[in-house]
Design an enzyme around this catalytic site. Structure first.
Site, short mmCIF file in Angstrom:
data_model
loop_
_atom_site.label_atom_id
_atom_site.label_comp_id
_atom_site.label_asym_id
_atom_site.label_seq_id
_atom_site.Cartn_x
_atom_site.Cartn_y
_atom_site.Cartn_z
CB CYS A 189 77.06 -13.24 109.96
SG CYS A 189 75.58 -14.20 110.32
N1 LIG Z 1 72.09 -16.28 108.43
C1 LIG Z 1 73.19 -16.76 108.98
O1 LIG Z 1 74.06 -17.34 108.32
C2 LIG Z 1 73.41 -16.65 110.46
C3 LIG Z 1 74.45 -17.40 111.04
C4 LIG Z 1 74.65 -17.29 112.40
C5 LIG Z 1 73.86 -16.46 113.17
N2 LIG Z 1 72.88 -15.72 112.58
C6 LIG Z 1 72.05 -14.87 113.44
O2 LIG Z 1 70.81 -15.56 113.66
C7 LIG Z 1 69.73 -14.61 113.73
C8 LIG Z 1 68.71 -14.94 112.65
O3 LIG Z 1 69.33 -14.79 111.39
P1 LIG Z 1 68.60 -15.23 110.04
O4 LIG Z 1 69.60 -15.07 108.96
O5 LIG Z 1 67.93 -16.55 110.24
O6 LIG Z 1 67.48 -14.08 109.94
P2 LIG Z 1 66.20 -14.06 108.96
O7 LIG Z 1 65.92 -12.62 108.76
O8 LIG Z 1 66.43 -14.95 107.80
O9 LIG Z 1 65.05 -14.72 109.84
C9 LIG Z 1 64.49 -14.13 110.96
C10 LIG Z 1 63.05 -14.61 111.07
O10 LIG Z 1 62.49 -14.10 112.29
C11 LIG Z 1 61.14 -13.79 112.04
N3 LIG Z 1 60.65 -12.89 113.09
C12 LIG Z 1 60.90 -11.58 113.26
N4 LIG Z 1 60.28 -11.12 114.36
C13 LIG Z 1 59.64 -12.19 114.90
C14 LIG Z 1 58.83 -12.36 116.05
N5 LIG Z 1 58.57 -11.36 116.88
N6 LIG Z 1 58.33 -13.58 116.30
C15 LIG Z 1 58.59 -14.64 115.46
N7 LIG Z 1 59.34 -14.52 114.36
C16 LIG Z 1 59.86 -13.31 114.09
C17 LIG Z 1 61.17 -13.18 110.65
O11 LIG Z 1 59.88 -13.17 110.05
C18 LIG Z 1 62.15 -14.11 109.95
O12 LIG Z 1 61.50 -15.21 109.35
C19 LIG Z 1 70.37 -13.24 113.56
O13 LIG Z 1 70.63 -12.70 114.82
C20 LIG Z 1 71.66 -13.54 112.84
O14 LIG Z 1 72.64 -12.57 113.07
C21 LIG Z 1 72.62 -15.82 111.25
#
Ligand SMILES: NC(=O)c1ccc[n+]([C@@H]2O[C@H](COP(=O)([O-])OP(=O)(O)OC[C@H]3O[C@@H](n4cnc5c(N)ncnc54)[C@H](O)[C@@H]3O)[C@@H](O)[C@H]2O)c1
Length: 425
Positions: A270
């Site tokens: 992030c």
């Molecule tokens: N990880 C954190 O601590 C955190 C905190 C706040 C916000 N965020 C934000 O939240 C969002 C997700 O982050 P994350 O860490 O969970 O990412 P991640 O990469 O762990 O998970 C994303 C998931 O989306 C899936 N995906 C991709 N394309 C897809 C589609 N077309 N249909 C369905 N699933 C699909 C992937 O297979 C994956 O499992 C990002 O924008 C991130 O910046 C993350």
């Protein structure tokens, strides 16, 4: 559909079963909602449906997954009956802050494709971190390409996620605040109702403001870290203990003590990315955000300090360097933008061999660096020199006597080493 959902029994779809989506889905199921998780990754789907160890590590997640009823699928039609559809797919940004929005676009298109068949109202809530204006300029046009109209056929919200990896379940259940950016009042009312049982303060804004609150929050946290690292670099030159300085500063409640741990800088999925997205968004809007750019530059330089310090004590070419910690912080297996990536690469470029230990992140790190050795803490301690890169609790109890240690995370016990250098203290 009513404009108020039952706070303990709504139909919810969560798109993307990563750190954010899986935690969101499991916690909403725990609160009593009917949850379907949609992902494109079959391994993640199988893990959820068979209640196996989840594909990401989060404290308490496996246990909670075992307790709740939740269905995972790659079939978007499973969300046909959902009242709320959370978009939690990953968003990445390159070094210039350009967002790779393919996942967001793909997910939104698939939602639109399914929901064009639906007659009743629903709300799409973006939880993925997006650049300023993207919910209005990208997500809504894709949804409306289905022939349905935002505001009448469906609602839209942007509700950014603030969970901390490693404490994500606690954070979901006990949020400091819930930000609901709303397209219109009806959309916001519905999203508010599902969060009511959490008893957290809710701030309702427009869509763009919610996007900016997320980016500005992370930019501020990153600023605190780069600020204290800069103070630390000065203190090291002057022989002043940075941690005492930070303690004294943090006692001022206008400043606060959190995010004032000097070291090798911030990583994770992030902070580095969100600041790049904000910088890029500012430039596109015609503003040059010099201060924010400097925060990132300082952070990148800070990561290389342990390597420079080590070179004062040993010749890296041919040496074996032990690494304690690969995850970007303790409590997670996440190595995205971990400082360890930059440092290990720099050591290899200098001709050193690397032997690394991490309690959770080895499998993820091995995908990036298959050629280094992954070993026990004892083997790390027998290397020519040791770099501490993540403050895992177990590193506070190791025997560092007789060793050369460069400490990137202020592990007090390591001061017993024969040669000890704190990176900025
Ligand atoms: N990880 C954190 O601590 C955190 C905190 C706040 C916000 N965020 C934000 O939240 C969002 C997700 O982050 P994350 O860490 O969970 O990412 P991640 O990469 O762990 O998970 C994303 C998931 O989306 C899936 N995906 C991709 N394309 C897809 C589609 N077309 N249909 C369905 N699933 C699909 C992937 O297979 C994956 O499992 C990002 O924008 C991130 O910046 C993350």
């Amino acid at each position: 559909m009513n404009d108020k959902l039952k706070p303990d029994n709504a139909n919810v779809a969560v798109i993307g079963a990563g750190y954010v989506g899986l935690v969101t889905g499991v916690c909403l199921a725990k609160l009593g909602h009917e949850v379907v998780l949609i992902d494109i990754d079959e391994d993640k789907i199988q893990a959820v449906n068979h209640k196996k160890a989840p594909p990401i590590y989060e404290e308490g997640l496996e246990e909670l997954l075992g307790q709740v009823h939740i269905e995972a699928s790659s079939d978007y039609r499973k969300m046909m009956g959902s009242d709320i559809i959370y978009i939690c797919v990953g968003t990445l940004a390159d070094d210039s802050g350009n967002i790779f929005s393919e996942h967001l676009i793909d997910a939104t298109r698939k939602i639109a494709e399914v929901l064009k068949e639906r007659d009743s109202y629903y709300v799409v809530a973006v939880k993925s971190t997006v650049g300023p204006g993207m919910t209005e300029e990208l997500v809504i046009p894709i949804l409306e390409a289905s022939g349905k109209k935002a505001g009448s056929d469906f609602g839209v919200c942007m509700s950014p996620e603030f969970l901390r990896e490693g404490q994500a379940i606690y954070d979901f259940m006990n949020p400091s605040r819930i930000i609901i950016g709303e397209y219109d009042k009806r959309s916001g009312d519905i999203l508010c109702s599902i969060h009511e049982s959490l008893n957290a303060p809710i701030l309702r804004t427009n869509l763009r403001t919610a996007e900016m609150i997320k980016l500005a929050t992370n930019a501020f946290l990153a600023t605190k870290i780069s600020f204290i690292n800069e103070i630390g670099n000065i203190c090291k030159q002057l022989g002043i203990d940075t941690y005492d300085v930070a303690r004294g500063m943090g006692m001022d409640d206008r400043i606060g003590s959190k995010f004032l741990s000097a070291g090798i800088g911030f990583g994770g999925s992030c902070l580095p990315k969100d600041i790049r997205i904000l910088v890029s968004g500012a430039k596109q809007a015609g503003y040059q955000p010099e201060f924010l750019e400097e925060i990132s530059t300082l952070n990148e330089k800070q990561a290389l300090k342990p390597v420079a310090l080590l070179k004062k004590h040993i010749t890296l070419k041919g040496a074996t360097v032990g690494i304690l910690g690969l995850a970007f912080k303790p409590g997670t297996d996440d190595i995205r933008d971990s400082r360890a990536i930059i440092i290990v690469q720099a050591l290899l470029d200098e001709g050193a061999s690397v032997s690394a230990y991490d309690p959770l992140a080895v499998d993820n790190f091995r995908k990036l660096f298959p050629g280094i050795d992954y070993v026990s803490t004892e083997e790390v301690l027998s290397c020519d020199a040791i770099l501490i890169l993540t403050e895992w609790p177990e590193f506070y109890d190791l025997d560092y006597r007789g060793k050369i240690v460069i400490d990137g995370r202020r592990i007090e016990k390591a001061r017993e080493a024969r040669i000890y250098e704190g990176v900025c203290w």
